[in-house]
Design a protein around this motif. Structure first.
Motif, PDB file in Angstrom:
ATOM      1  N   ALA A  86       0.828  -1.210   0.000  1.00  0.00           N
ATOM      2  CA  ALA A  86       0.000   0.000   0.000  1.00  0.00           C
ATOM      3  C   ALA A  86       0.862   1.260   0.000  1.00  0.00           C
ATOM      4  O   ALA A  86       0.579   2.230  -0.721  1.00  0.00           O
ATOM      5  CB  ALA A  86      -0.918  -0.009   1.219  1.00  0.00           C
ATOM      6  N   GLU A  87       1.930   1.267   0.790  1.00  0.00           N
ATOM      7  CA  GLU A  87       2.806   2.434   0.848  1.00  0.00           C
ATOM      8  C   GLU A  87       3.529   2.650  -0.484  1.00  0.00           C
ATOM      9  O   GLU A  87       3.685   3.780  -0.952  1.00  0.00           O
ATOM     10  CB  GLU A  87       3.816   2.270   1.987  1.00  0.00           C
ATOM     11  N   PHE A  88       3.961   1.560  -1.058  1.00  0.00           N
ATOM     12  CA  PHE A  88       4.642   1.617  -2.349  1.00  0.00           C
ATOM     13  C   PHE A  88       3.730   2.212  -3.413  1.00  0.00           C
ATOM     14  O   PHE A  88       4.132   3.060  -4.215  1.00  0.00           O
ATOM     15  CB  PHE A  88       5.085   0.200  -2.721  1.00  0.00           C
ATOM     16  N   GLN A  89       2.471   1.789  -3.404  1.00  0.00           N
ATOM     17  CA  GLN A  89       1.532   2.285  -4.406  1.00  0.00           C
ATOM     18  C   GLN A  89       1.262   3.772  -4.215  1.00  0.00           C
ATOM     19  O   GLN A  89       1.089   4.514  -5.184  1.00  0.00           O
ATOM     20  CB  GLN A  89       0.224   1.494  -4.337  1.00  0.00           C
ATOM     21  N   THR A  90       1.234   4.249  -2.970  1.00  0.00           N
ATOM     22  CA  THR A  90       1.005   5.665  -2.702  1.00  0.00           C
ATOM     23  C   THR A  90       2.085   6.536  -3.342  1.00  0.00           C
ATOM     24  O   THR A  90       1.804   7.585  -3.931  1.00  0.00           O
ATOM     25  CB  THR A  90       0.965   5.918  -1.185  1.00  0.00           C
ATOM     26  N   ILE A  91       3.345   6.083  -3.250  1.00  0.00           N
ATOM     27  CA  ILE A  91       4.450   6.816  -3.858  1.00  0.00           C
ATOM     28  C   ILE A  91       4.251   6.934  -5.370  1.00  0.00           C
ATOM     29  O   ILE A  91       4.468   7.994  -5.972  1.00  0.00           O
ATOM     30  CB  ILE A  91       5.786   6.120  -3.544  1.00  0.00           C
ATOM     31  N   LEU A  92       3.813   5.844  -5.976  1.00  0.00           N
ATOM     32  CA  LEU A  92       3.655   5.850  -7.431  1.00  0.00           C
ATOM     33  C   LEU A  92       2.428   6.635  -7.882  1.00  0.00           C
ATOM     34  O   LEU A  92       2.431   7.224  -8.967  1.00  0.00           O
ATOM     35  CB  LEU A  92       3.590   4.410  -7.943  1.00  0.00           C
ATOM     36  N   VAL A  93       1.376   6.669  -7.077  1.00  0.00           N
ATOM     37  CA  VAL A  93       0.208   7.490  -7.400  1.00  0.00           C
ATOM     38  C   VAL A  93       0.613   8.958  -7.481  1.00  0.00           C
ATOM     39  O   VAL A  93       0.236   9.683  -8.419  1.00  0.00           O
ATOM     40  CB  VAL A  93      -0.906   7.289  -6.352  1.00  0.00           C
ATOM     41  N   ASP A  94       1.399   9.406  -6.520  1.00  0.00           N
ATOM     42  CA  ASP A  94       1.863  10.792  -6.523  1.00  0.00           C
ATOM     43  C   ASP A  94       2.731  11.073  -7.752  1.00  0.00           C
ATOM     44  O   ASP A  94       2.656  12.149  -8.356  1.00  0.00           O
ATOM     45  CB  ASP A  94       2.661  11.081  -5.246  1.00  0.00           C
ATOM     46  N   LEU A  95       3.564  10.099  -8.134  1.00  0.00           N
ATOM     47  CA  LEU A  95       4.426  10.262  -9.304  1.00  0.00           C
ATOM     48  C   LEU A  95       3.596  10.414 -10.578  1.00  0.00           C
ATOM     49  O   LEU A  95       3.864  11.291 -11.413  1.00  0.00           O
ATOM     50  CB  LEU A  95       5.372   9.068  -9.429  1.00  0.00           C
ATOM     51  N   VAL A  96       2.585   9.573 -10.753  1.00  0.00           N
ATOM     52  CA  VAL A  96       1.747   9.639 -11.950  1.00  0.00           C
ATOM     53  C   VAL A  96       1.027  10.975 -12.031  1.00  0.00           C
ATOM     54  O   VAL A  96       0.936  11.595 -13.110  1.00  0.00           O
ATOM     55  CB  VAL A  96       0.750   8.461 -11.965  1.00  0.00           C
ATOM     56  N   ARG A  97       0.502  11.439 -10.927  1.00  0.00           N
ATOM     57  CA  ARG A  97      -0.203  12.724 -10.939  1.00  0.00           C
ATOM     58  C   ARG A  97       0.738  13.861 -11.352  1.00  0.00           C
ATOM     59  O   ARG A  97       0.357  14.750 -12.111  1.00  0.00           O
ATOM     60  CB  ARG A  97      -0.794  12.989  -9.556  1.00  0.00           C
ATOM     61  N   ARG A  98       1.974  13.817 -10.857  1.00  0.00           N
ATOM     62  CA  ARG A  98       2.932  14.862 -11.193  1.00  0.00           C
ATOM     63  C   ARG A  98       3.297  14.812 -12.681  1.00  0.00           C
ATOM     64  O   ARG A  98       3.345  15.854 -13.349  1.00  0.00           O
ATOM     65  CB  ARG A  98       4.182  14.724 -10.321  1.00  0.00           C
ATOM     66  N   CYS A  99       3.562  13.594 -13.188  1.00  0.00           N
ATOM     67  CA  CYS A  99       3.967  13.466 -14.596  1.00  0.00           C
ATOM     68  C   CYS A  99       2.812  13.732 -15.552  1.00  0.00           C
ATOM     69  O   CYS A  99       3.043  14.144 -16.700  1.00  0.00           O
ATOM     70  CB  CYS A  99       4.562  12.085 -14.838  1.00  0.00           C
ATOM     71  N   ARG A 100       1.591  13.482 -15.120  1.00  0.00           N
ATOM     72  CA  ARG A 100       0.438  13.809 -15.961  1.00  0.00           C
ATOM     73  C   ARG A 100       0.335  15.320 -16.132  1.00  0.00           C
ATOM     74  O   ARG A 100       0.013  15.824 -17.219  1.00  0.00           O
ATOM     75  CB  ARG A 100      -0.831  13.254 -15.316  1.00  0.00           C
ATOM     76  N   THR A 101       0.633  16.053 -15.068  1.00  0.00           N
ATOM     77  CA  THR A 101       0.528  17.508 -15.101  1.00  0.00           C
ATOM     78  C   THR A 101       1.736  18.165 -15.756  1.00  0.00           C
ATOM     79  O   THR A 101       1.598  19.114 -16.544  1.00  0.00           O
ATOM     80  CB  THR A 101       0.375  18.054 -13.667  1.00  0.00           C
ATOM     81  N   ALA A 102       2.925  17.645 -15.430  1.00  0.00           N
ATOM     82  CA  ALA A 102       4.164  18.240 -15.949  1.00  0.00           C
ATOM     83  C   ALA A 102       5.089  17.142 -16.443  1.00  0.00           C
ATOM     84  O   ALA A 102       6.029  16.736 -15.754  1.00  0.00           O
ATOM     85  CB  ALA A 102       4.844  19.067 -14.858  1.00  0.00           C
TER      86      ALA A 102
END
Length: 492
Positions: A215-231
């Protein structure tokens, strides 16, 4: 395990009646061999040989207390399994154990068996759509720059070791190096590296912390995807999101999990197991330093004997069938016994894979077969080969600090991984000034040599242990390339 009834041994669904996993063996009081604990860590080859002798090429096993499955031990049977996705699906929603309420909500198996919308868990057209997205994304990596980034990270780690001439090549090298490269590949900040090491270890070991770590690992990657989608930037995450397959954020996150866990963990184990081979096998070390075999040959040897993933879940039967003489029921889980299949005497003319050299023979199943062969073959080979060769160039007099028999393995049913690899050496190189930071996936004006052309044979000779590499020794000689690794993720 008690002796099976000679009339029904190896017939887990029974004759003329539908029985639970293990069929008549269980009905008569026998228990399946556990694919966890000391046996699978200390002597997996012995375990697989005993299972083959007793049950044939497909054996009943227990993944955790009360959760049974089949372990496919035979080379031919594993090929049959992976090439028939209509009968043996990658979709774990076919699994009848959780459907029958026999998988605990906190089961350690969940991180490795739970269904996700990825190329690992789908068949047919949807699998092909997702596979194309991952394949095309990985194809954008510049291999020469990847090799440079891996070499720079390796040299940085070696330079950071103390002047006492001791190191643990697992904790201080193999476990850290691939993650330094993968965090750059995906666009993650370097400071997340140490945290990710622990999370991934828990994830793949099916240990007590595996669910929390997942679960913690997935949280890190969710934040990464949101950032790369925006920028978006020049990294795998941004390229994956921009692919015409139009992955959703959820699909992208799950595929980043696949890339990080399969790519990183497998690289760690492949590096560690290769270094162990070079340090413990006198026959191989002698021939390597004598120039007859290359680091590429050592990598192949490991893929046959101690592949980084020894077992992989899995396939799920979509209908009642027979495999390897065993009766398989719809909803049964089948585990790919990659190490066992590589050692199948039927493939080696009745001899064990442990007898003689297997250099140059790439017919192993360390990376699976069929439609689900992973597309990350070239980056994987580059990272691992560069890691091993750089270490040998820098520290050619490496030797084990403990007897080889004292080395221990992590208690994972899936990975074949050492807990530590302590070494001694004398050729210590003082630390160098750090190289300026830049993205390794964009062109650089500081490159000191042109890309080495790929070898058609994948076995370019290289004396990897001739001299120690120092900051002033200049670029290393050409290394061998391997352009036909059958796939990264076991049997996908």
């Amino acid at each position: 395990m008690s002796a099976p009834d000679p009339d029904t041994a190896g017939c887990p669904v029974g004759r003329g009646a539908r029985l639970p996993y293990g069929g008549s063996d269980f009905a008569r009081g026998a228990r399946p061999a556990p694919l966890y604990g000391p046996a699978v860590a200390d002597d997996p080859h012995g375990l697989y040989a005993r299972l083959r002798e007793r049950h044939g090429q497909v054996a009943p096993i227990e993944l955790e207390p009360g959760v049974e499955a089949w372990l496919v031990l035979g080379y031919g049977e594993l090929l049959e399994l992976t090439r028939n996705e209509a009968l043996f699906s990658k979709d774990s929603r076919h699994w009848r154990v959780p459907a029958e309420g026999r998988l605990a909500p906190d089961s350690r198996l969940l991180p490795m068996t739970a269904w996700r919308p990825t190329l690992l868990n789908l068949d047919g057209a949807e699998h092909q759509r997702l596979r194309a997205a991952v394949s095309d994304t990985l194809a954008q990596i510049d291999h020469h720059q990847l090799r440079e980034a891996t070499e720079a990270a390796a040299n940085g780690l070696i330079d950071g070791w103390g002047p006492d001439g001791t190191a643990d090549l697992i904790a201080q090298y193999a476990r850290t190096l691939p993650l330094l490269v993968f965090t750059q590949l995906l666009g993650l900040p370097a400071r997340t590296g140490p945290r990710l090491v622990g999370l991934i270890s828990h994830f793949v070991d099916s240990g007590p912390e595996s669910v929390r770590a997942s679960a913690e690992f997935q949280t890190i990657l969710v934040d990464l995807v949101r950032r790369c989608r925006t920028a978006p930037t020049a990294d795998l995450t941004s390229w994956l999101l921009a692919h015409p397959a139009a992955l959703t954020d959820e699909e992208a996150v799950h595929h980043l999990v696949v890339l990080m866990v399969a790519g990183n963990e497998t690289s760690i184990n492949w590096i560690g197991n290769t270094l162990r081979l070079l340090l413990t096998d006198r026959r191989f070390r002698t021939t390597l330093t004598g120039g007859r075999l290359t680091v590429s040959d050592a990598l192949e040897e490991v893929l046959w004997r101690d592949p980084p993933t020894q077992n992989f879940p899995g396939r799920w039967a979509t209908a009642d069938t027979v495999l390897g003489g065993q009766y398989i029921s719809a909803g049964d889980m089948l585990v790919l016994g990659l190490a066992a299949a590589n050692a199948d005497p039927a493939v080696h003319g009745g001899a064990s894979a442990a007898q003689g050299s297997l250099g140059g023979n790439r017919a192993h199943l360390a990376w699976g077969a069929g439609e689900h062969v992973c597309p990350a073959q070239h980056p994987a080979r580059i990272i691992v080969e560069t890691a091993v060769e750089t270490l040998l160039h820098r520290l050619p007099d490496l030797q084990l600090a403990v007897p080889g028999n004292d080395l221990t393995w992590r208690p994972s049913p899936w990975s074949r991984a050492l807990t530590a690899l302590p070494v001694l050496y004398s050729a210590f190189t003082p630390p160098r000034p750090p190289a300026p930071e830049r993205s390794p996936w964009t062109p650089s004006s500081t490159a000191t040599r042109p890309p080495a052309p790929p070898s058609r044979s994948g076995s370019t000779p290289s004396d990897a242990t001739s001299t120690a590499r120092t900051p002033d020794s200049g670029p290393q000689g050409p290394r061998s390339w391997w352009s036909s690794l059958a796939g990264w993720w076991s049997g996908r």
